[in-house]
Design an enzyme around this catalytic site. Structure first.
Site, PDB file in Angstrom:
ATOM      1  N   VAL A   1       5.538   8.580   3.690  1.00  0.00           N
ATOM      2  CA  VAL A   1       4.845   8.418   4.975  1.00  0.00           C
ATOM      3  C   VAL A   1       4.467   6.957   5.254  1.00  0.00           C
ATOM      4  O   VAL A   1       4.447   6.519   6.403  1.00  0.00           O
ATOM      5  CB  VAL A   1       3.559   9.293   4.986  1.00  0.00           C
ATOM      6  CG1 VAL A   1       2.799   9.156   6.301  1.00  0.00           C
ATOM      7  CG2 VAL A   1       3.904  10.758   4.746  1.00  0.00           C
ATOM      8  N   GLY A   2       4.180   6.208   4.191  1.00  0.00           N
ATOM      9  CA  GLY A   2       3.580   4.878   4.391  1.00  0.00           C
ATOM     10  C   GLY A   2       4.549   3.765   4.752  1.00  0.00           C
ATOM     11  O   GLY A   2       4.145   2.758   5.321  1.00  0.00           O
TER      12      GLY A   2
ATOM     13  N   GLU B   1       2.083  -0.704  18.769  1.00  0.00           N
ATOM     14  CA  GLU B   1       3.298  -0.019  19.226  1.00  0.00           C
ATOM     15  C   GLU B   1       3.018   0.908  20.397  1.00  0.00           C
ATOM     16  O   GLU B   1       1.940   1.503  20.485  1.00  0.00           O
ATOM     17  CB  GLU B   1       3.869   0.816  18.079  1.00  0.00           C
ATOM     18  CG  GLU B   1       4.283  -0.016  16.895  1.00  0.00           C
ATOM     19  CD  GLU B   1       4.475   0.806  15.623  1.00  0.00           C
ATOM     20  OE1 GLU B   1       5.336   0.427  14.824  1.00  0.00           O
ATOM     21  OE2 GLU B   1       3.764   1.807  15.419  1.00  0.00           O
TER      22      GLU B   1
ATOM     23  N   ASP C   1       6.685   2.383   7.199  1.00  0.00           N
ATOM     24  CA  ASP C   1       6.955   2.708   8.596  1.00  0.00           C
ATOM     25  C   ASP C   1       7.056   1.481   9.485  1.00  0.00           C
ATOM     26  O   ASP C   1       6.831   1.553  10.686  1.00  0.00           O
ATOM     27  CB  ASP C   1       5.881   3.678   9.136  1.00  0.00           C
ATOM     28  CG  ASP C   1       4.478   3.099   9.033  1.00  0.00           C
ATOM     29  OD1 ASP C   1       4.339   1.998   8.494  1.00  0.00           O
ATOM     30  OD2 ASP C   1       3.532   3.738   9.505  1.00  0.00           O
TER      31      ASP C   1
HETATM   32  P1  NAD Z   1      -5.414   3.685   4.707  1.00  0.00           P
HETATM   33  O1  NAD Z   1      -5.459   2.193   4.710  1.00  0.00           O
HETATM   34  O2  NAD Z   1      -6.623   4.442   5.147  1.00  0.00           O
HETATM   35  O3  NAD Z   1      -5.036   4.218   3.240  1.00  0.00           O
HETATM   36  C1  NAD Z   1      -4.022   3.664   2.467  1.00  0.00           C
HETATM   37  C2  NAD Z   1      -4.392   3.804   0.995  1.00  0.00           C
HETATM   38  O4  NAD Z   1      -3.289   3.338   0.208  1.00  0.00           O
HETATM   39  C3  NAD Z   1      -5.611   2.967   0.596  1.00  0.00           C
HETATM   40  O5  NAD Z   1      -6.612   3.808   0.041  1.00  0.00           O
HETATM   41  C4  NAD Z   1      -5.060   1.976  -0.434  1.00  0.00           C
HETATM   42  O6  NAD Z   1      -5.970   1.663  -1.469  1.00  0.00           O
HETATM   43  C5  NAD Z   1      -3.841   2.740  -0.950  1.00  0.00           C
HETATM   44  N1  NAD Z   1      -2.821   1.916  -1.592  1.00  0.00           N
HETATM   45  C6  NAD Z   1      -2.324   0.711  -1.183  1.00  0.00           C
HETATM   46  N2  NAD Z   1      -1.377   0.280  -2.066  1.00  0.00           N
HETATM   47  C7  NAD Z   1      -1.276   1.238  -3.021  1.00  0.00           C
HETATM   48  C8  NAD Z   1      -0.482   1.380  -4.189  1.00  0.00           C
HETATM   49  N3  NAD Z   1       0.387   0.419  -4.557  1.00  0.00           N
HETATM   50  N4  NAD Z   1      -0.604   2.508  -4.936  1.00  0.00           N
HETATM   51  C9  NAD Z   1      -1.511   3.478  -4.590  1.00  0.00           C
HETATM   52  N5  NAD Z   1      -2.302   3.387  -3.499  1.00  0.00           N
HETATM   53  C10 NAD Z   1      -2.182   2.293  -2.719  1.00  0.00           C
HETATM   54  O7  NAD Z   1      -4.153   4.073   5.601  1.00  0.00           O
HETATM   55  P2  NAD Z   1      -3.784   5.506   6.244  1.00  0.00           P
HETATM   56  O8  NAD Z   1      -4.324   5.610   7.626  1.00  0.00           O
HETATM   57  O9  NAD Z   1      -4.101   6.580   5.241  1.00  0.00           O
HETATM   58  O10 NAD Z   1      -2.214   5.337   6.372  1.00  0.00           O
HETATM   59  C11 NAD Z   1      -1.403   5.294   5.210  1.00  0.00           C
HETATM   60  C12 NAD Z   1      -0.033   4.799   5.567  1.00  0.00           C
HETATM   61  O11 NAD Z   1       0.647   5.755   6.376  1.00  0.00           O
HETATM   62  C13 NAD Z   1      -0.025   3.503   6.384  1.00  0.00           C
HETATM   63  O12 NAD Z   1       0.969   2.653   5.878  1.00  0.00           O
HETATM   64  C14 NAD Z   1       0.292   3.943   7.793  1.00  0.00           C
HETATM   65  O13 NAD Z   1       0.939   2.941   8.542  1.00  0.00           O
HETATM   66  C15 NAD Z   1       1.206   5.122   7.508  1.00  0.00           C
HETATM   67  N6  NAD Z   1       1.277   6.134   8.565  1.00  0.00           N
HETATM   68  C16 NAD Z   1       2.492   6.683   8.807  1.00  0.00           C
HETATM   69  C17 NAD Z   1       2.621   7.676   9.755  1.00  0.00           C
HETATM   70  C18 NAD Z   1       3.939   8.326   9.977  1.00  0.00           C
HETATM   71  O14 NAD Z   1       4.094   9.088  10.932  1.00  0.00           O
HETATM   72  N7  NAD Z   1       4.904   8.115   9.109  1.00  0.00           N
HETATM   73  C19 NAD Z   1       1.492   8.097  10.482  1.00  0.00           C
HETATM   74  C20 NAD Z   1       0.248   7.538  10.187  1.00  0.00           C
HETATM   75  C21 NAD Z   1       0.147   6.547   9.212  1.00  0.00           C
END
Ligand code: NAD
Length: 352
Positions: free
Chosen positions: A232-233, A64, A235
Site C-alpha cells: 500500500v505504501g 494530487e 504510491d
Molecule cells: P503514516 O505516516 O501515518 O504511517 C506510516 C508508518 O510507517 C509510520 O508509523 C512509520 O513509522 C512507519 N514506517 C516508516 N518506515 C518504516 C519501515 N522501514 N519499516 C516499518 N515501518 C516504517 O502514514 P499512513 O497514512 O498510514 O500511510 C501509509 C502509507 O500508505 C503512505 O506511504 C501513504 O502514502 C500510503 N497510502 C496509500 C494508499 C493507497 O491507496 N495505496 C492510500 C492511503 C495511503
C-alpha cells in the site's frame, strides 16, 4: 432572493459527520459495504473515464487530483502525501472530495476524505485479497502501523476473515498505538520487534509504510511461496517498499496500469513487464491466483474509481442518516443570466 435556491445548497460531510457515519453504520460493516460498492464499480470498469492522477510533486511530498466519471456522476479527490508531516504532528495523507451531476455539472456533495480514504483503501486492499490471497488465510502481517493500519486490519477481518494481525513499525510507539486501538475487536494482535518476526506464519503481508525513497521493507529472502502481498505504501515516483527481486517472482495485480507504472512498485520494472488489471479478475476476464504456491502482489496506489465508489456510498447514506450540513456554495439566481443582479439585491438588502 438573497439566498440561493434550495437545489443550490450542496450537502457537506464534515470530519465530525464522517465519524458519526462510521459509528452509525459500524466500522466493519461500512468497510464491507464499501468493498462491495468498489467491487461493483470495478466490474463495470470500461464505462469509466480514466486518467492517471494529476500530481504536483515537491521534494518532501505530493498534492494530487483524482478525477473520474461513469457518465452520470463525476467525482474527484484532492489528496496529499507528505511522509515527513508526522514529525510536525500533521497527517501524512489528508483529503477531501466532490461528487457532481454530469447532466448539469452541479455539485451533489462535498466531503471530507481523510477518514474516507483510509476506509476505501482498506476496503480495496481486502477486496483484492478476497480474489488473490491463498484460501483459508487467517494471519496477516501489518508492517507500518500509522494512520491507515487499524483500518487495514479491520478491513481484512471483516472481508477476508483474518483472525490474527502481527504488527511491526520502526517506531514502537506506532505499534503500541495500533495494538491499543485494535484491542477488544475480535482480532488476535501480536506486536513484533522486526519485519521478519511479523511475517512469521502470515499468509498475507500488508506493507503500509511512509518514506519518500526506494525503501526495502521486504527483501526477497523474506517472502516464501504462496503468500499474498498487499503493498500500500509505495504510491509515488521514487517511493517503493519491496525489493525488485520479489516483483520478478510475483503475479502482479494493479488498478490502472498507466498510473501504477509511474507510481507503484512496478516503477522498478521495465514498462512492458506483464501485470494483470484487478478489474479483469473481478469481471471474469483474467485469472487471479493460479496456484497455492504462487506469490500474488496487489501493487496498490489508489485509483480515482475507488474514491468515486466511496463518495457515492456516503452520498447514498445522506438522507437516511441526516449527517451533513448544507453549504451555500453555488451562486444560483432565479434568472440564470442575472448573476450580477444577485449582488445588487444583496447591496439593497444591506442598505435597507
Ligand atoms: P503514516 O505516516 O501515518 O504511517 C506510516 C508508518 O510507517 C509510520 O508509523 C512509520 O513509522 C512507519 N514506517 C516508516 N518506515 C518504516 C519501515 N522501514 N519499516 C516499518 N515501518 C516504517 O502514514 P499512513 O497514512 O498510514 O500511510 C501509509 C502509507 O500508505 C503512505 O506511504 C501513504 O502514502 C500510503 N497510502 C496509500 C494508499 C493507497 O491507496 N495505496 C492510500 C492511503 C495511503
Amino acid at each position: 432572493m438573497l439566498k440561493p435556491s434550495e437545489t443550490a445548497y450542496v450537502p457537506f460531510v464534515s470530519v465530525e459527520n464522517m465519524m458519526r457515519l462510521v459509528l452509525y453504520v459500524g466500522v466493519e460493516k461500512m468497510l464491507a459495504e464499501l468493498a462491495a460498492e468498489i467491487e461493483r464499480d470495478f466490474a463495470r470498469w470500461p464505462l469509466f473515464d480514466k486518467t492517471p492522477r494529476v500530481a504536483s510533486h515537491s521534494d518532501i511530498g505530493v498534492i494530487e487530483l483524482m478525477p473520474t466519471s461513469d457518465g452520470e456522476t463525476y467525482g474527484f479527490k484532492y489528496v496529499n502525501g507528505h511522509p515527513s508531516n508526522t514529525r510536525q504532528g500533521l497527517q501524512t495523507v489528508t483529503a477531501f472530495g466532490l461528487l457532481a451531476d454530469v447532466a448539469t455539472g452541479y455539485p451533489l456533495m462535498l466531503s471530507e476524505m481523510t477518514i474516507l480514504t483510509a476506509l476505501r483503501t482498506a476496503a480495496t486492499s481486502a477486496m483484492a485479497a478476497k480474489w488473490l490471497a491463498p484460501q483459508g488465510a487467517t494471519t496477516m502481517a501489518m508492517i507500518g502501523n500509522g494512520a491507515q493500519a487499524e483500518f487495514q486490519a479491520l478491513g481484512f477481518k471483516a472481508i477476508c476473515g483474518i483472525a490474527e494481525v502481527r504488527l511491526y513499525d520502526i517506531d514502537p510507539a506506532a505499534t503500541a498505538k495500533c495494538a491499543r486501538n485494535l484491542a477488544g475487536r475480535g482480532l488476535k494482535v501480536v506486536a513484533c520487534r522486526s519485519a521478519e518476526e511479523a511475517i512469521m506464519g502470515a499468509q498475507i503481508v500488508t506493507t503500509c509504510t511512509a518514506d519518500k525513497q526506494y525503501a526495502t521493507i521486504l527483501t526477497d529472502n523474506m517472502v516464501g511461496s504462496g503468500i499474498h502481498i498487499n503493498a500500500v505504501g509505495g504510491d509515488c515516483p521514487g517511493k517503493t517498499e519491496l525489493h525488485r527481486d520479489i516483483l520478478l517472482r510475483a503475479g502482479i495485480f494493479v488498478e490502472y496500469p498507466p498510473q501504477t507504472r509511474i507510481e507503484g512498485e512496478i516503477q522498478q520494472l521495465s514498462p512492458d513487464h506483464p501485470v494483470t488489471e484487478l478489474w479483469q479478475v473481478i469481471a471474469g476476464q483474467a485469472q487471479g491466483r493460479t496456484d497455492a504456491r504462487q506469490i500474488t502482489l496487489f501493487d496498490s496506489v489508489g485509483f480515482a474509481i475507488e474514491d468515486f465508489s466511496a463518495l457515492r456510498y456516503v452520498h447514498s447514506r445522506l438522507k437516511e442518516s441526516g449527517l451533513f450540513q448544507r453549504l451555500d456554495m453555488i451562486a444560483d439566481p432565479d434568472d440564470p443570466r442575472d448573476l450580477f443582479g444577485m449582488i445588487l439585491r444583496a447591496e439593497a438588502a444591506k442598505a435597507a
